[in-house]
Design a protein around this motif. Sequence first.
Motif, PDB file in Angstrom:
ATOM      1  N   LEU A  13      11.461  -8.259   9.377  1.00 29.32           N
ATOM      2  CA  LEU A  13      10.065  -8.492   9.013  1.00 29.32           C
ATOM      3  C   LEU A  13       9.223  -7.277   9.367  1.00 29.32           C
ATOM      4  N   ILE A  14       8.307  -6.916   8.458  1.00 32.56           N
ATOM      5  CA  ILE A  14       7.358  -5.854   8.760  1.00 32.56           C
ATOM      6  C   ILE A  14       5.963  -6.331   8.360  1.00 32.56           C
ATOM      7  N   PRO A  15       4.935  -5.810   9.001  1.00 31.17           N
ATOM      8  CA  PRO A  15       3.567  -6.189   8.624  1.00 31.17           C
ATOM      9  C   PRO A  15       3.196  -5.589   7.269  1.00 31.17           C
ATOM     10  N   ALA A  16       2.262  -6.213   6.592  1.00 36.65           N
ATOM     11  CA  ALA A  16       1.813  -5.730   5.287  1.00 36.65           C
ATOM     12  C   ALA A  16       1.250  -4.315   5.387  1.00 36.65           C
ATOM     13  N   THR A  17       0.615  -4.005   6.496  1.00 38.56           N
ATOM     14  CA  THR A  17       0.068  -2.645   6.647  1.00 38.56           C
ATOM     15  C   THR A  17       1.180  -1.601   6.647  1.00 38.56           C
ATOM     16  N   SER A  18       2.311  -1.920   7.257  1.00 42.65           N
ATOM     17  CA  SER A  18       3.442  -0.985   7.260  1.00 42.65           C
ATOM     18  C   SER A  18       4.030  -0.837   5.858  1.00 42.65           C
ATOM     19  N   ALA A  19       4.126  -1.942   5.130  1.00 43.56           N
ATOM     20  CA  ALA A  19       4.624  -1.883   3.759  1.00 43.56           C
ATOM     21  C   ALA A  19       3.675  -1.057   2.887  1.00 43.56           C
ATOM     22  N   PHE A  20       2.371  -1.241   3.085  1.00 42.58           N
ATOM     23  CA  PHE A  20       1.384  -0.471   2.332  1.00 42.58           C
ATOM     24  C   PHE A  20       1.477   1.011   2.673  1.00 42.58           C
ATOM     25  N   ASP A  21       1.651   1.332   3.934  1.00 45.73           N
ATOM     26  CA  ASP A  21       1.790   2.729   4.344  1.00 45.73           C
ATOM     27  C   ASP A  21       3.033   3.364   3.715  1.00 45.73           C
ATOM     28  N   ALA A  22       4.129   2.607   3.659  1.00 43.94           N
ATOM     29  CA  ALA A  22       5.356   3.115   3.032  1.00 43.94           C
ATOM     30  C   ALA A  22       5.132   3.367   1.544  1.00 43.94           C
ATOM     31  N   LEU A  23       4.468   2.433   0.879  1.00 42.17           N
ATOM     32  CA  LEU A  23       4.171   2.598  -0.544  1.00 42.17           C
ATOM     33  C   LEU A  23       3.257   3.803  -0.768  1.00 42.17           C
ATOM     34  N   THR A  24       2.260   3.961   0.080  1.00 41.92           N
ATOM     35  CA  THR A  24       1.347   5.098  -0.027  1.00 41.92           C
ATOM     36  C   THR A  24       2.094   6.413   0.105  1.00 41.92           C
ATOM     37  N   SER A  25       3.055   6.480   1.022  1.00 43.15           N
ATOM     38  CA  SER A  25       3.812   7.720   1.205  1.00 43.15           C
ATOM     39  C   SER A  25       4.641   8.056  -0.035  1.00 43.15           C
ATOM     40  N   ILE A  26       5.065   7.039  -0.771  1.00 42.35           N
ATOM     41  CA  ILE A  26       5.793   7.281  -2.022  1.00 42.35           C
ATOM     42  C   ILE A  26       4.832   7.752  -3.104  1.00 42.35           C
ATOM     43  N   ILE A  27       3.681   7.114  -3.199  1.00 41.31           N
ATOM     44  CA  ILE A  27       2.711   7.440  -4.249  1.00 41.31           C
ATOM     45  C   ILE A  27       2.199   8.868  -4.124  1.00 41.31           C
ATOM     46  N   VAL A  28       2.014   9.357  -2.921  1.00 43.42           N
ATOM     47  CA  VAL A  28       1.486  10.711  -2.749  1.00 43.42           C
ATOM     48  C   VAL A  28       2.561  11.789  -2.912  1.00 43.42           C
ATOM     49  N   HIS A  29       3.810  11.399  -3.059  1.00 43.84           N
ATOM     50  CA  HIS A  29       4.885  12.376  -3.266  1.00 43.84           C
ATOM     51  C   HIS A  29       4.623  13.144  -4.558  1.00 43.84           C
ATOM     52  N   PRO A  30       4.812  14.460  -4.577  1.00 46.58           N
ATOM     53  CA  PRO A  30       4.500  15.248  -5.772  1.00 46.58           C
ATOM     54  C   PRO A  30       5.331  14.875  -7.007  1.00 46.58           C
ATOM     55  N   GLU A  31       6.472  14.243  -6.827  1.00 45.94           N
ATOM     56  CA  GLU A  31       7.311  13.848  -7.957  1.00 45.94           C
ATOM     57  C   GLU A  31       6.956  12.460  -8.496  1.00 45.94           C
ATOM     58  N   HIS A  32       6.060  11.736  -7.799  1.00 45.87           N
ATOM     59  CA  HIS A  32       5.682  10.388  -8.228  1.00 45.87           C
ATOM     60  C   HIS A  32       4.900  10.442  -9.526  1.00 45.87           C
ATOM     61  N   GLN A  33       5.180   9.501 -10.410  1.00 43.18           N
ATOM     62  CA  GLN A  33       4.451   9.400 -11.675  1.00 43.18           C
ATOM     63  C   GLN A  33       4.089   7.942 -11.897  1.00 43.18           C
ATOM     64  N   TYR A  34       2.812   7.682 -12.140  1.00 39.47           N
ATOM     65  CA  TYR A  34       2.350   6.324 -12.412  1.00 39.47           C
ATOM     66  C   TYR A  34       2.402   6.076 -13.917  1.00 39.47           C
ATOM     67  N   LEU A  35       3.012   4.974 -14.322  1.00 41.14           N
ATOM     68  CA  LEU A  35       3.119   4.625 -15.740  1.00 41.14           C
ATOM     69  C   LEU A  35       2.148   3.486 -16.026  1.00 41.14           C
ATOM     70  N   ALA A  36       1.024   3.800 -16.606  1.00 41.13           N
ATOM     71  CA  ALA A  36      -0.022   2.807 -16.821  1.00 41.13           C
ATOM     72  C   ALA A  36       0.180   1.990 -18.091  1.00 41.13           C
ATOM     73  N   THR A  37       0.898   2.521 -19.046  1.00 41.95           N
ATOM     74  CA  THR A  37       1.032   1.851 -20.335  1.00 41.95           C
ATOM     75  C   THR A  37       2.216   0.889 -20.316  1.00 41.95           C
ATOM     76  N   THR A  38       1.968  -0.336 -20.727  1.00 37.30           N
ATOM     77  CA  THR A  38       3.068  -1.290 -20.859  1.00 37.30           C
ATOM     78  C   THR A  38       3.516  -1.323 -22.314  1.00 37.30           C
ATOM     79  N   PRO A  39       4.776  -1.645 -22.546  1.00 36.39           N
ATOM     80  CA  PRO A  39       5.266  -1.644 -23.920  1.00 36.39           C
ATOM     81  C   PRO A  39       4.688  -2.795 -24.734  1.00 36.39           C
ATOM     82  N   GLN A  40       4.514  -2.545 -25.989  1.00 36.51           N
ATOM     83  CA  GLN A  40       4.106  -3.600 -26.903  1.00 36.51           C
ATOM     84  C   GLN A  40       5.323  -4.486 -27.170  1.00 36.51           C
TER      85      GLN A  40
END
Length: 98
Positions: A13-40
């Motif tokens: 078990l981990i706290p939500a803040t730790s999970a959020f911090d882990a996700l944030t560290s992935i998002i700020v990685h220079p290779e991260h790409q956000y895909l905003a468009t969903t397929p039709q």
Amino acid sequence: MRLSLNPQVVGFLIPATSAFDALTSIIVHPEHQYLATTPQLMDGSFTELIPRITGYRQVPDATLLSMARMHDAKLVTFDRGAGSLCPWKEHVQVLEAS
């Protein structure tokens, strides 16, 4: 965050803040790409998956796989079912939980 908060996935078990911090560290990685468009619904890559879908739980996986193909990206998942659903092996990587 959903997977990080699941003790069956991460083994503890981990706290939500730790999970959020882990996700944030992935998002700020220079290779991260956000895909905003969903397929039709009628997008070619999604319709190619329709014959492979055997139940309602595979629809989110099919959507994510279609997005990965549409953006020439790769879906990285622990879900072996998503891996077997995908006909484009260059767009999916199934990780093994340790």
